[in-house]
Design a protein around this motif. Structure first.
Motif, PDB file in Angstrom:
ATOM      1  N   VAL A 108      -8.391 -10.373  10.381  1.00 45.36           N
ATOM      2  CA  VAL A 108      -8.282  -9.653   9.113  1.00 45.36           C
ATOM      3  C   VAL A 108      -9.483  -8.709   9.011  1.00 45.36           C
ATOM      4  O   VAL A 108     -10.630  -9.146   9.087  1.00 45.36           O
ATOM      5  N   ARG A 109      -9.201  -7.438   8.922  1.00 45.30           N
ATOM      6  CA  ARG A 109     -10.288  -6.437   8.949  1.00 45.30           C
ATOM      7  C   ARG A 109     -10.145  -5.425   7.801  1.00 45.30           C
ATOM      8  O   ARG A 109      -9.156  -5.448   7.085  1.00 45.30           O
ATOM      9  N   LEU A 110     -11.138  -4.537   7.743  1.00 43.23           N
ATOM     10  CA  LEU A 110     -11.138  -3.522   6.689  1.00 43.23           C
ATOM     11  C   LEU A 110     -10.942  -2.130   7.272  1.00 43.23           C
ATOM     12  O   LEU A 110     -11.511  -1.798   8.307  1.00 43.23           O
ATOM     13  N   ASP A 111     -10.128  -1.320   6.593  1.00 41.36           N
ATOM     14  CA  ASP A 111     -10.020   0.096   6.935  1.00 41.36           C
ATOM     15  C   ASP A 111     -10.966   0.846   5.997  1.00 41.36           C
ATOM     16  O   ASP A 111     -10.684   1.027   4.818  1.00 41.36           O
ATOM     17  N   GLN A 112     -12.120   1.249   6.558  1.00 41.16           N
ATOM     18  CA  GLN A 112     -13.175   1.901   5.771  1.00 41.16           C
ATOM     19  C   GLN A 112     -12.641   3.098   4.984  1.00 41.16           C
ATOM     20  O   GLN A 112     -13.007   3.313   3.843  1.00 41.16           O
ATOM     21  N   GLU A 113     -11.784   3.882   5.635  1.00 38.37           N
ATOM     22  CA  GLU A 113     -11.260   5.099   5.019  1.00 38.37           C
ATOM     23  C   GLU A 113     -10.523   4.798   3.724  1.00 38.37           C
ATOM     24  O   GLU A 113     -10.678   5.485   2.724  1.00 38.37           O
ATOM     25  N   LEU A 114      -9.686   3.769   3.766  1.00 36.96           N
ATOM     26  CA  LEU A 114      -8.818   3.491   2.621  1.00 36.96           C
ATOM     27  C   LEU A 114      -9.516   2.725   1.496  1.00 36.96           C
ATOM     28  O   LEU A 114      -9.080   2.747   0.356  1.00 36.96           O
TER      29      LEU A 114
ATOM     30  N   PRO B 112      -4.793  -3.084  -3.438  1.00 36.74           N
ATOM     31  CA  PRO B 112      -3.838  -2.064  -3.889  1.00 36.74           C
ATOM     32  C   PRO B 112      -3.893  -0.793  -3.030  1.00 36.74           C
ATOM     33  O   PRO B 112      -3.005   0.042  -3.101  1.00 36.74           O
ATOM     34  N   HIS B 113      -4.936  -0.670  -2.221  1.00 35.74           N
ATOM     35  CA  HIS B 113      -5.085   0.546  -1.410  1.00 35.74           C
ATOM     36  C   HIS B 113      -4.717   0.314   0.056  1.00 35.74           C
ATOM     37  O   HIS B 113      -4.923   1.183   0.887  1.00 35.74           O
ATOM     38  N   HIS B 114      -4.232  -0.880   0.341  1.00 31.97           N
ATOM     39  CA  HIS B 114      -3.856  -1.261   1.717  1.00 31.97           C
ATOM     40  C   HIS B 114      -4.998  -1.034   2.695  1.00 31.97           C
ATOM     41  O   HIS B 114      -4.792  -0.599   3.821  1.00 31.97           O
ATOM     42  N   ALA B 115      -6.196  -1.331   2.226  1.00 31.04           N
ATOM     43  CA  ALA B 115      -7.371  -1.128   3.071  1.00 31.04           C
ATOM     44  C   ALA B 115      -7.676  -2.359   3.928  1.00 31.04           C
ATOM     45  O   ALA B 115      -8.526  -2.307   4.802  1.00 31.04           O
ATOM     46  N   LYS B 116      -7.002  -3.470   3.629  1.00 30.26           N
ATOM     47  CA  LYS B 116      -7.202  -4.657   4.469  1.00 30.26           C
ATOM     48  C   LYS B 116      -6.051  -4.711   5.460  1.00 30.26           C
ATOM     49  O   LYS B 116      -4.900  -4.511   5.102  1.00 30.26           O
ATOM     50  N   LEU B 117      -6.394  -4.934   6.691  1.00 25.11           N
ATOM     51  CA  LEU B 117      -5.331  -4.927   7.686  1.00 25.11           C
ATOM     52  C   LEU B 117      -5.440  -6.117   8.625  1.00 25.11           C
ATOM     53  O   LEU B 117      -6.489  -6.734   8.766  1.00 25.11           O
ATOM     54  N   ALA B 118      -4.309  -6.416   9.249  1.00 25.42           N
ATOM     55  CA  ALA B 118      -4.257  -7.506  10.211  1.00 25.42           C
ATOM     56  C   ALA B 118      -4.233  -6.910  11.606  1.00 25.42           C
ATOM     57  O   ALA B 118      -3.542  -5.927  11.855  1.00 25.42           O
ATOM     58  N   VAL B 119      -5.011  -7.501  12.491  1.00 27.58           N
ATOM     59  CA  VAL B 119      -5.023  -7.036  13.873  1.00 27.58           C
ATOM     60  C   VAL B 119      -4.014  -7.858  14.659  1.00 27.58           C
ATOM     61  O   VAL B 119      -4.036  -9.079  14.611  1.00 27.58           O
TER      62      VAL B 119
END
Lengths: 140, 466
Positions: B8-14, B55-62
């Motif tokens: 579980v990681r973060l998308d810095q941009e979003l 709400p910004h879909h900034a957390k993502l699954a690898v």
């Protein structure tokens, strides 16, 4: 710097939804101390039993927990009815809990015996009509 | 191997730096620092809750992409039982299994079949370990990770058996090698997963040295491709299904426990509920229970963040699908060395990541500081500082990772003091010529404006309190 850490909790009477909050809080703090899991377990079980007793029998009261690097002292003080026969109360399976409490799954008569079992020292001071103070010690 | 690997990681941009994830993380692993969420690798258990709430879909699954299939001579798909709950009106799992082959997998091996072996082995384990009850399920990797960092007293109660996916991978790899004569590295074992937690398990397993799963694909990625091929599967389909009710039931909460043939079990799902049960277990409130099944996701595996169907709808679909299945179709005695495949080969070690300091004395001093800080902080748990609660901020401060100034209320009070001091200073200033007098007047005006605006903030808050 290393004075005892003192934690105080007011225990409200007859509120089973909140019973266990104090012991749970203490447990969380002890885990943050990084003390042995076994000591955490002893304190959590003994204090939870005591807390439940205060809710069932004693109209609530106050719990004071003193933590030092050497030991954990729990003082559970209530202004309840007092314990008429301490020796009997210490016997496993002996309970004076009312039926409605037993129906909730409490009142198995294991409270005081468990408190003794899981602590290194336990002292009961009780006066009929005045209240009960139980002091428990878990060494680290 | 990284002990604290994360899927579980973060998308810095979003990331907008809002407080949704920090408030909902069950282990308080997330902070907002410099306007971006930061996940503490030691606290995170990869439950995926932040993926759900962002709400910004900034957390993502690898997880892996499907074209990884091209890197192998022979590929086997391991569908999770929760996959079967994703489709409308599915009455035969063979439709799914045949469609997987049409997608390009050379073979399929149902995880639910391996689950039936694990159920049998668990029954055996329960019968021989009555002195150590209750036994806690280890199928959900997030739960095992949670216990590893937070419930040291329960580690000895963990069921020391591989999760079904691992057993399935071992069996599938074995049979693929026998069937084809290829080397192990030429064979790709692909798990089709409902959650990122299984990715974490595969990369950094607990209970076994190395996972036999080579890649993890997401149900949500496979789903559209599978749907179109399922429509093309005819009546003349190959019978690839090797599991029954017990195996397929593992896809939802209570399924694992129901395969143990005892009523004396508890099944909890949803990470907050799981934590409450573990707290109570630790206090020995369920001394007479035999088995405790815990799933981090609501509804069990069907609630994983990589699924597409609503977990409760998926559960109904699974129930319907199971209805006419035999109880179980895979058994331990059908496999050689089954005991070896199923048992853990390593143990789980307690990781005291939540300790405040490196040793007792340091932790002790810091706990005292936390207590004092908590009394000073406003106790509103507003999250503006980037920590989920005032207590968490206090802990961060004593660990040297934050400062009291991160609290907006503390900051406002210190601004008040500052402006008073500047004001007093201005009053005491000795003024010579006219120009200096003019400057002093402007300075005082500004100080007055700052004070007024801060007072407005105060009064807004007073109204808010009312």
């Amino acid at each position: 710097m290393n004075d005892a850490i003192v934690l105080k909790y007011q225990i409200s009477p007859d509120d089973f939804t909140r019973a266990g909050e104090a012991s749970s809080d203490v447990k969380g703090k002890l885990k943050q101390l990084g003390i042995s899991p076994e000591a955490v377990r002893k304190v959590a079980i003994a204090m939870y039993e005591g807390e439940i007793n205060m809710v069932i029998h004693a109209n609530g009261g106050e719990i004071v927990v003193e933590i030092t690097p050497a030991e954990i002292k729990m003082v559970l003080a209530d202004v309840g009815p007092g314990i008429p026969d301490v020796e009997k109360a210490m016997k496993a399976g002996y309970s004076t809990a009312p039926d409605e409490v037993r129906n909730l799954g409490f009142g198995a008569g294991m409270g005081l015996p468990n408190m003794k079992k899981y602590t290194d020292d336990m002292k009961i001071e009780t006066t009929i009509g005045v209240g009960t103070t139980i002091t428990m010690l878990v060494k680290l | 191997m990284d002990k604290f690997y994360h899927s579980v990681r973060l998308d810095q941009e979003l990331c907008k730096g809002c407080i949704n994830c920090i408030k909902r993380c069950p282990t308080q692993a997330i902070r907002v620092r410099n306007g971006k969420a930061l996940i503490n690798a030691k606290f995170c258990i990869d439950c995926g809750e932040c993926i759900r709430v962002c709400p910004h879909h900034a957390k993502l699954a690898v997880y892996d992409k499907m074209d990884m299939m091209k890197s192998y001579r022979y590929t086997v798909a391991l569908p999770a039982p929760s996959l079967y709950g994703q489709f409308n009106n599915l009455d035969d799992v063979n439709i799914v299994l045949n469609a997987l082959q049409m997608m390009g997998f050379d073979d399929v091996f149902e995880v639910s079949a391996a689950a039936e072996l694990v159920s049998e082995a668990t029954r055996e384990y329960l019968a021989t370990h009555e002195d150590n009850l209750p036994i806690i399920s280890t199928a959900c990797p997030s739960v095992v990770r949670l216990i590893r960092v937070r419930f040291p007293n329960l580690i000895s109660h963990l069921l020391p058996l591989n999760p079904p996916v691992e057993v399935a991978a071992l069996l599938a790899a074995q049979s693929a090698m026998e069937k084809t004569g290829y080397k192990r590295e030429e064979i790709g074992i692909f798990f089709i997963s409902p959650c990122p937690s299984k990715v974490t398990y595969v990369k950094s397993p607990l209970g076994t040295e190395k996972s036999q799963v080579d890649h993890v694909l997401a149900i949500k990625d496979i789903y559209p491709q599978l749907l179109s091929r399922m429509n093309a599967v005819g009546e003349e389909r190959e019978d690839l299904a090797i599991s029954g009710k017990i195996g397929v039931s593992w896809g939802r909460s209570g399924g694992e426990a129901s395969g143990l043939f005892t009523d004396n079990y508890l099944a909890a799902d949803g990470i907050e509920n799981v934590i409450r049960v573990l707290e109570d277990l630790e206090d020995q409130k369920f001394a007479t229970l035999k088995f405790v099944e815990l799933n981090a996701c609501n509804g069990g595996c069907v609630g994983g963040v990589l699924t597409v169907e609503n977990p409760y709808v998926a559960e109904v679909k699974l129930k319907r699908l199971r209805k006419y299945m035999p109880v179980a179709r895979s058994h331990m005695d059908m496999q050689e060395n089954a005991d070896k495949l199923v048992s853990w080969t390593t143990t789980v070690q307690y990781e005291p990541v939540f300790s405040l300091g490196d040793n007792l004395m340091e932790s002790f001093a810091r706990l005292g500081q936390v207590e004092r800080l908590c009394k000073r902080l406003p106790g509103l748990d507003c999250g503006s500082c980037g920590a989920p609660t005032c207590k968490a901020l206090a802990e961060d401060i004593v660990r040297g990772q934050a400062s009291e100034k991160d609290c907006v209320y503390y900051l406002r009070d210190s601004l008040h003091k500052l402006s008073e001091e500047v004001s007093a200073l201005a009053d005491d200033m000795h003024v010579g010529d006219k120009e200096e007098l003019q400057m002093l007047r402007i300075l005082k005006e500004y100080i007055q404006r700052i004070s007024n605006e801060m007072s407005m903030l105060d009064s807004q808050e007073d109204e808010g309190e009312k």
